[in-house]
Design an enzyme around this catalytic site. Structure first.
Site, PDB file in Angstrom:
ATOM      1  N   ASP A  43       0.798  -1.229   0.263  1.00 60.58           N
ATOM      2  CA  ASP A  43       0.074   0.126   0.045  1.00 60.58           C
ATOM      3  C   ASP A  43       0.870   1.329   0.059  1.00 60.58           C
ATOM      4  OD1 ASP A  43      -2.855   1.203   0.751  1.00 60.58           O
ATOM      5  OD2 ASP A  43      -1.437   2.230   1.838  1.00 60.58           O
ATOM      6  N   TYR A  48       3.373   9.943   0.667  1.00 62.80           N
ATOM      7  CA  TYR A  48       4.422   9.180   1.599  1.00 62.80           C
ATOM      8  C   TYR A  48       6.210   9.480   1.256  1.00 62.80           C
ATOM      9  CZ  TYR A  48       0.181   6.508   2.722  1.00 62.80           C
ATOM     10  OH  TYR A  48      -0.999   6.082   3.068  1.00 62.80           O
ATOM     11  N   LYS A  77      -2.556   6.359  -4.244  1.00 61.08           N
ATOM     12  CA  LYS A  77      -3.272   7.250  -3.703  1.00 61.08           C
ATOM     13  C   LYS A  77      -2.896   8.516  -4.422  1.00 61.08           C
ATOM     14  CE  LYS A  77      -3.712   5.024   0.598  1.00 61.08           C
ATOM     15  NZ  LYS A  77      -2.185   4.632   0.895  1.00 61.08           N
ATOM     16  N   HIS A 110      -7.238  10.179  -2.127  1.00 60.67           N
ATOM     17  CA  HIS A 110      -6.571   9.916  -0.569  1.00 60.67           C
ATOM     18  C   HIS A 110      -7.450  10.426   0.336  1.00 60.67           C
ATOM     19  CE1 HIS A 110      -2.281   9.265   1.301  1.00 60.67           C
ATOM     20  NE2 HIS A 110      -3.220   9.121   2.145  1.00 60.67           N
TER      21      HIS A 110
END
Ligand code: A2P
Length: 317
Positions: A43, A48, A77, A110
């Site tokens: 994921d 990130y 996302k 997201h």
């Protein structure tokens, strides 16, 4: 590895490796170790800021025949800065390039929080768009284009309340297949689980261990600990498994997807082997009683009535 069937017929591996807060220098080895351990689902997300490291690790795995692309499930996302219809593809292309992939298995919106493009993390409401200016339905049309262009097999959302999810569902040509939200015994999301069941939308649980690794600035005052909760501790001792395995096994028994994050090789293995831990009905029932409607991840400074929610709270509660 158990899989759950999505509304487009695809089978999604029920346990995945989370990568939120995976430090850049640890991510590469963590992904390779996870694949060697047996994980078939990673994921990811653009925000990130470690998708390049994930991509380098995936390349190593493919080059060394550790796994084939078609046997791996990759989720990413769309970040909030790319919610306008014409921007969705740019967000997707950055992720595909960083991950070194031709397609994703699942692409999620997201957050239902459209932002102006200049800032990654908005501090003021002036840095956001209102949902009347950039509605989620517009972003969704961009997501549907990504399916039509073969850039992702499946589309879904994250952090959508039941109200927002049903609204989007009713306006979608391709129905959302997944909603990724925070779920664990302190926040079992009973209502949302019911609604998602009715609409055949699979839930993914983030922060299933209570996200103990978040920086202090993201933590609430005297935050309760899931891993150290007395019921979780007692069951783990009685079964001779770890508290994390109790929490993950409880999640797996609830028929949603679960994505514990770790960059530590031993804990990556430990979490994966939760698939072999079976809780009795009475143990599950004890854990069900822990519910305290406690949310660990709460970027409350993003939520403004009239900007990104109306007539109810951001989370419908
Ligand atoms: P680490 O990456 O050093 O293993 P969540 O998935 O709820 O966000 O939790 C992730 C956090 O929990 C990270 O800080 C991670 O640290 C830690 N963690 C992951 N697996 C375990 C485990 N089996 N036992 C204890 N802590 C864990």
């Amino acid at each position: 590895m158990k899989t759950l069937k999505l509304n487009n017929g695809l089978m999604m591996p029920q346990i995945g490796l989370g990568t939120w807060l995976s430090e850049k220098d640890l991510t590469y080895k963590a992904i390779i170790h996870a694949v060697k351990t047996g994980y078939r689902h990673i994921d990811c997300a653009l925000i990130y800021q470690n998708e390049e490291e994930v991509g380098r690790a995936l390349k190593f795995c493919f080059d060394n025949n550790l796994v084939r692309r078609e046997d791996l499930w990759i989720t990413s996302k769309l970040w909030n800065t790319h919610h306008k219809f014409e921007d969705v593809e740019e967000g997707m292309n950055t992720t595909l390039k960083d991950l070194g992939l031709d397609y994703l298995d699942l692409y999620l919106i997201h957050w239902p929080v459209p932002q102006k493009k200049e800032v990654l993390y908005p501090e003021t409401k002036e840095e956001l768009y209102g949902l009347d200016e950039v509605p989620s339905e517009e972003t969704w049309r961009g997501m549907e284009e990504m399916v039509k262009k073969g850039k992702t097999k499946t589309i879904g959302v994250a952090n959508f309340s039941a109200h927002k999810l049903v609204n989007l569902y009713n306006n979608a040509s391709i129905k959302p297949a997944v909603n990724q939200v925070e779920i664990h015994p302190f926040l079992p999301q009973t209502e949302l689980r019911k609604v998602c069941g009715e609409y055949n939308i699979v839930l993914t649980a983030y922060s299933p261990l209570g996200s103990p690794g978040r920086p202090d600035m993201m933590k609430g005052e005297s935050e309760p600990s899931l891993l150290f909760h007395p019921i979780v501790q007692r069951i783990s001792e009685a079964k001779n498994v770890t508290p994390a395995q109790v929490l993950i096994s409880w999640g797996l028994s609830n028929d949603y997807i679960i994505i514990p994050k770790s960059t530590n090789p031993k804990r990556i293995e430990e979490n994966f082997h939760s698939i072999n831990v079976e809780l009795s009905d009475s143990e599950k029932e004890e854990i069900n009683q822990i519910d305290m409607a406690y949310r660990f991840c709460r970027p409350d400074h993003w939520f403004h009535r009239g900007i990104n929610f109306e007539g109810q709270t951001f989370w419908d509660s």
